[in-house]
Design a protein around this motif. Structure first.
Motif, PDB file in Angstrom:
ATOM      1  N   ASP A  88     -26.839  10.450  -0.090  1.00 53.57           N
ATOM      2  CA  ASP A  88     -27.717  10.090  -1.210  1.00 53.57           C
ATOM      3  C   ASP A  88     -27.119   8.975  -2.056  1.00 53.57           C
ATOM      4  OD1 ASP A  88     -29.578  12.110  -0.478  1.00 53.57           O
ATOM      5  OD2 ASP A  88     -28.414  13.605  -1.590  1.00 53.57           O
ATOM      6  N   SER A  89     -26.257   8.156  -1.421  1.00 51.14           N
ATOM      7  CA  SER A  89     -25.673   6.969  -2.076  1.00 51.14           C
ATOM      8  C   SER A  89     -24.904   7.313  -3.351  1.00 51.14           C
ATOM      9  CB  SER A  89     -26.770   5.945  -2.385  1.00 51.14           C
ATOM     10  OG  SER A  89     -27.404   5.502  -1.199  1.00 51.14           O
ATOM     11  N   ILE A  90     -24.212   8.446  -3.331  1.00 47.57           N
ATOM     12  CA  ILE A  90     -23.352   8.834  -4.456  1.00 47.57           C
ATOM     13  C   ILE A  90     -21.985   8.211  -4.262  1.00 47.57           C
ATOM     14  CG2 ILE A  90     -22.214  10.766  -5.607  1.00 47.57           C
ATOM     15  CD1 ILE A  90     -24.624  12.488  -4.861  1.00 47.57           C
ATOM     16  N   ASN A  91     -21.596   7.333  -5.183  1.00 50.17           N
ATOM     17  CA  ASN A  91     -20.317   6.644  -5.103  1.00 50.17           C
ATOM     18  C   ASN A  91     -19.294   7.339  -5.998  1.00 50.17           C
ATOM     19  OD1 ASN A  91     -21.110   4.344  -3.396  1.00 50.17           O
ATOM     20  ND2 ASN A  91     -22.432   3.832  -5.124  1.00 50.17           N
ATOM     21  N   VAL A  92     -18.160   7.709  -5.412  1.00 54.12           N
ATOM     22  CA  VAL A  92     -17.100   8.360  -6.181  1.00 54.12           C
ATOM     23  C   VAL A  92     -15.770   7.683  -5.889  1.00 54.12           C
ATOM     24  CG1 VAL A  92     -18.289  10.584  -6.205  1.00 54.12           C
ATOM     25  CG2 VAL A  92     -16.643  10.099  -4.406  1.00 54.12           C
ATOM     26  N   SER A  93     -14.883   7.735  -6.871  1.00 48.43           N
ATOM     27  CA  SER A  93     -13.520   7.225  -6.713  1.00 48.43           C
ATOM     28  C   SER A  93     -12.585   8.413  -6.554  1.00 48.43           C
ATOM     29  CB  SER A  93     -13.107   6.387  -7.923  1.00 48.43           C
ATOM     30  OG  SER A  93     -13.945   5.268  -8.080  1.00 48.43           O
ATOM     31  N   VAL A  94     -11.674   8.314  -5.602  1.00 49.17           N
ATOM     32  CA  VAL A  94     -10.736   9.400  -5.326  1.00 49.17           C
ATOM     33  C   VAL A  94      -9.306   8.882  -5.442  1.00 49.17           C
ATOM     34  CG1 VAL A  94      -9.805  10.892  -3.507  1.00 49.17           C
ATOM     35  CG2 VAL A  94     -12.279  10.754  -3.863  1.00 49.17           C
ATOM     36  N   LEU A 153     -17.051  21.321  -4.168  1.00 46.24           N
ATOM     37  CA  LEU A 153     -16.833  20.045  -4.829  1.00 46.24           C
ATOM     38  C   LEU A 153     -17.888  19.026  -4.413  1.00 46.24           C
ATOM     39  CD1 LEU A 153     -14.912  18.321  -6.641  1.00 46.24           C
ATOM     40  CD2 LEU A 153     -13.708  17.710  -4.525  1.00 46.24           C
ATOM     41  N   LEU A 154     -18.145  18.929  -3.135  1.00 44.86           N
ATOM     42  CA  LEU A 154     -19.124  17.963  -2.644  1.00 44.86           C
ATOM     43  C   LEU A 154     -20.524  18.253  -3.168  1.00 44.86           C
ATOM     44  CD1 LEU A 154     -17.926  17.534   1.055  1.00 44.86           C
ATOM     45  CD2 LEU A 154     -17.746  15.866  -0.800  1.00 44.86           C
ATOM     46  N   ASP A 155     -20.815  19.515  -3.387  1.00 40.84           N
ATOM     47  CA  ASP A 155     -22.144  19.895  -3.871  1.00 40.84           C
ATOM     48  C   ASP A 155     -22.388  19.470  -5.314  1.00 40.84           C
ATOM     49  OD1 ASP A 155     -23.009  21.000  -1.515  1.00 40.84           O
ATOM     50  OD2 ASP A 155     -22.481  23.063  -2.056  1.00 40.84           O
ATOM     51  N   MET A 156     -21.296  19.286  -6.102  1.00 38.64           N
ATOM     52  CA  MET A 156     -21.501  19.003  -7.520  1.00 38.64           C
ATOM     53  C   MET A 156     -21.134  17.587  -7.936  1.00 38.64           C
ATOM     54  SD  MET A 156     -18.208  18.677  -8.700  1.00 38.64           S
ATOM     55  CE  MET A 156     -18.534  18.770 -10.450  1.00 38.64           C
ATOM     56  N   GLN A 214       0.842  -1.190   0.000  1.00 37.04           N
ATOM     57  CA  GLN A 214       0.000   0.000   0.000  1.00 37.04           C
ATOM     58  C   GLN A 214       0.884   1.250   0.000  1.00 37.04           C
ATOM     59  OE1 GLN A 214      -3.289   0.424  -0.149  1.00 37.04           O
ATOM     60  NE2 GLN A 214      -3.800  -1.751  -0.195  1.00 37.04           N
ATOM     61  N   PRO A 215       0.568   2.225  -0.854  1.00 33.89           N
ATOM     62  CA  PRO A 215       1.347   3.468  -0.839  1.00 33.89           C
ATOM     63  C   PRO A 215       1.055   4.270   0.418  1.00 33.89           C
ATOM     64  CG  PRO A 215      -0.559   3.716  -2.259  1.00 33.89           C
ATOM     65  CD  PRO A 215      -0.522   2.266  -1.828  1.00 33.89           C
ATOM     66  N   LEU A 216       1.981   5.125   0.807  1.00 34.94           N
ATOM     67  CA  LEU A 216       1.732   6.026   1.919  1.00 34.94           C
ATOM     68  C   LEU A 216       0.650   7.024   1.530  1.00 34.94           C
ATOM     69  CD1 LEU A 216       5.424   6.728   3.010  1.00 34.94           C
ATOM     70  CD2 LEU A 216       3.805   5.145   4.069  1.00 34.94           C
ATOM     71  N   ASP A 217      -0.003   7.594   2.514  1.00 37.24           N
ATOM     72  CA  ASP A 217      -1.090   8.531   2.251  1.00 37.24           C
ATOM     73  C   ASP A 217      -0.630   9.668   1.329  1.00 37.24           C
ATOM     74  OD1 ASP A 217      -2.869   7.134   3.769  1.00 37.24           O
ATOM     75  OD2 ASP A 217      -2.688   8.398   5.548  1.00 37.24           O
ATOM     76  N   GLY A 218      -1.451   9.962   0.338  1.00 40.61           N
ATOM     77  CA  GLY A 218      -1.167  11.069  -0.556  1.00 40.61           C
ATOM     78  C   GLY A 218      -0.263  10.742  -1.720  1.00 40.61           C
ATOM     79  N   ARG A 219       0.061   9.472  -1.904  1.00 42.55           N
ATOM     80  CA  ARG A 219       0.974   9.091  -2.980  1.00 42.55           C
ATOM     81  C   ARG A 219       0.317   8.153  -3.982  1.00 42.55           C
ATOM     82  NH1 ARG A 219       3.936   9.841   1.649  1.00 42.55           N
ATOM     83  NH2 ARG A 219       5.942  10.924   1.452  1.00 42.55           N
ATOM     84  N   GLY A 220      -0.918   8.455  -4.307  1.00 43.33           N
ATOM     85  CA  GLY A 220      -1.609   7.672  -5.323  1.00 43.33           C
ATOM     86  C   GLY A 220      -2.615   6.688  -4.774  1.00 43.33           C
ATOM     87  N   ASN A 221      -3.015   6.848  -3.522  1.00 40.57           N
ATOM     88  CA  ASN A 221      -4.017   5.960  -2.946  1.00 40.57           C
ATOM     89  C   ASN A 221      -5.325   6.058  -3.713  1.00 40.57           C
ATOM     90  OD1 ASN A 221      -2.385   7.594  -0.905  1.00 40.57           O
ATOM     91  ND2 ASN A 221      -2.723   5.694   0.212  1.00 40.57           N
ATOM     92  N   LEU A 222      -5.928   4.930  -3.980  1.00 40.19           N
ATOM     93  CA  LEU A 222      -7.237   4.890  -4.629  1.00 40.19           C
ATOM     94  C   LEU A 222      -8.297   4.591  -3.579  1.00 40.19           C
ATOM     95  CD1 LEU A 222      -8.891   5.039  -7.207  1.00 40.19           C
ATOM     96  CD2 LEU A 222      -8.455   2.596  -7.547  1.00 40.19           C
ATOM     97  N   LEU A 223      -9.217   5.522  -3.388  1.00 36.26           N
ATOM     98  CA  LEU A 223     -10.243   5.414  -2.350  1.00 36.26           C
ATOM     99  C   LEU A 223     -11.622   5.356  -2.988  1.00 36.26           C
ATOM    100  CD1 LEU A 223      -8.883   8.316  -0.095  1.00 36.26           C
ATOM    101  CD2 LEU A 223      -8.323   5.876   0.115  1.00 36.26           C
ATOM    102  N   GLU A 224     -12.471   4.514  -2.439  1.00 33.92           N
ATOM    103  CA  GLU A 224     -13.867   4.443  -2.877  1.00 33.92           C
ATOM    104  C   GLU A 224     -14.733   5.030  -1.773  1.00 33.92           C
ATOM    105  OE1 GLU A 224     -14.713   3.592  -5.844  1.00 33.92           O
ATOM    106  OE2 GLU A 224     -12.715   2.901  -6.458  1.00 33.92           O
ATOM    107  N   LYS A 262     -14.941  11.158   6.480  1.00 35.84           N
ATOM    108  CA  LYS A 262     -16.406  11.206   6.503  1.00 35.84           C
ATOM    109  C   LYS A 262     -17.065  10.073   5.722  1.00 35.84           C
ATOM    110  CE  LYS A 262     -16.397  16.295   6.587  1.00 35.84           C
ATOM    111  NZ  LYS A 262     -16.685  17.505   5.767  1.00 35.84           N
ATOM    112  N   TYR A 263     -16.453   9.700   4.596  1.00 38.18           N
ATOM    113  CA  TYR A 263     -17.221   8.907   3.620  1.00 38.18           C
ATOM    114  C   TYR A 263     -16.553   7.622   3.155  1.00 38.18           C
ATOM    115  CZ  TYR A 263     -19.409  13.517   3.264  1.00 38.18           C
ATOM    116  OH  TYR A 263     -20.020  14.715   3.536  1.00 38.18           O
ATOM    117  N   LEU A 264     -15.420   7.250   3.725  1.00 33.72           N
ATOM    118  CA  LEU A 264     -14.750   6.023   3.270  1.00 33.72           C
ATOM    119  C   LEU A 264     -15.650   4.828   3.521  1.00 33.72           C
ATOM    120  CD1 LEU A 264     -12.122   4.853   2.103  1.00 33.72           C
ATOM    121  CD2 LEU A 264     -11.348   4.498   4.441  1.00 33.72           C
TER     122      LEU A 264
END
Length: 249
Positions: A113-119, A216-219, A98-108, A246-248
């Motif tokens: 309102d059940s909005i799923n985003v990838s970060v 960002l969260l609003d859109m 696993q990469p250290l935080d901030g170095r390309g981590n992929l978060l779901e 908040k949302y992981l």
């Protein structure tokens, strides 16, 4: 031996071999890697990497969205192959890395309102070349649904070229990273950049991370993918950190 020690051992072994035998006696994979191995495809949905490795195709899971880390993982395997070590064992360890935080981590994340985003959290730092590569690679990622959104903090400690380097990012987005749908930026160094960015790609320009996060969260919509990139001092890292808390899933 744990995965970190094993991978460290691989690099140390290769370094020691070079020191003892000289460049000319090592197999050509160390120097002509693109001729002997290459990444064929990176599946964004499954995280699986497909590689042509010395004429044979194989695939493995890799838990990081940063393409330079993916390439490094193949390079480690190729180095071990050149040294007659167990490269397949190394791949099995790298699948759990696993990469250290901030170095390309992929978060779901699952927003209200059940909005799923990838970060993609690549917010630890941002040298100019790293920023350029991150934008191009993000633009080229295959996203089956949703939009590609880039959230950029300033590139700091760039001296007298700071404004020019930020301005050049607009040209990169237009010519080499045109598949990014929306851009959000933080900081005054993006003033000229913002004036050159096509209107349809302008998400928002902000002076503080809190306001940017709120907008960002609003859109955000279901299946959107967002990359965060900026120097640590730009505080852009605070946004994916806040969203993760908040949302992981």
């Amino acid at each position: 031996m744990n995965s970190v020690l094993w991978v460290s051992f691989c690099f140390c072994l290769a370094t020691d071999q070079i020191a003892q035998t000289g460049l000319s006696s090592l197999p050509p994979v160390i120097y002509y890697s693109e001729q002997l191995f290459k990444i064929l495809k990176i599946s964004n949905e499954s995280g699986r990497v497909f590689v042509d490795f010395f004429g044979s195709n194989f695939s493995y899971n890799f838990p990081c969205a940063a393409s330079h880390f993916v390439l490094n993982s193949v390079g480690v395997a190729a180095s071990l192959y050149a040294l007659n070590e167990d490269w397949k064992r190394c791949i099995r360890y790298l699948e759990r890395w696993q990469p250290l935080d901030g170095r390309g981590n992929l978060l779901e994340l699952t927003l209200p309102d059940s909005i799923n985003v990838s970060v993609i959290n690549d917010s630890f730092n941002a040298a100019p070349i790293a920023m350029k590569e991150a934008l191009i690679n993000f633009s080229n990622r295959q996203v089956s649904k949703g939009r590609k959104i880039a959230v950029l903090g300033e590139m700091l400690e760039t001296g007298e070229y700071d404004k020019v380097l930020h301005k050049e990012l607009a040209e990169i987005i237009v010519k080499e990273a045109s598949l990014i749908d929306l851009i959000y930026v933080k900081g005054s160094l993006y003033n000229e950049f913002w004036s050159l960015l096509p209107e349809e790609k302008k998400g928002g320009k902000f002076n503080d991370a809190e306001s940017l996060e709120e907008a960002l969260l609003d859109m955000l919509k279901d299946n959107d993918e967002v990359i965060f990139k900026g120097s640590h001092g730009s505080s852009i890292y605070k946004i994916p950190q806040s969203m993760m808390n908040k949302y992981l899933k």
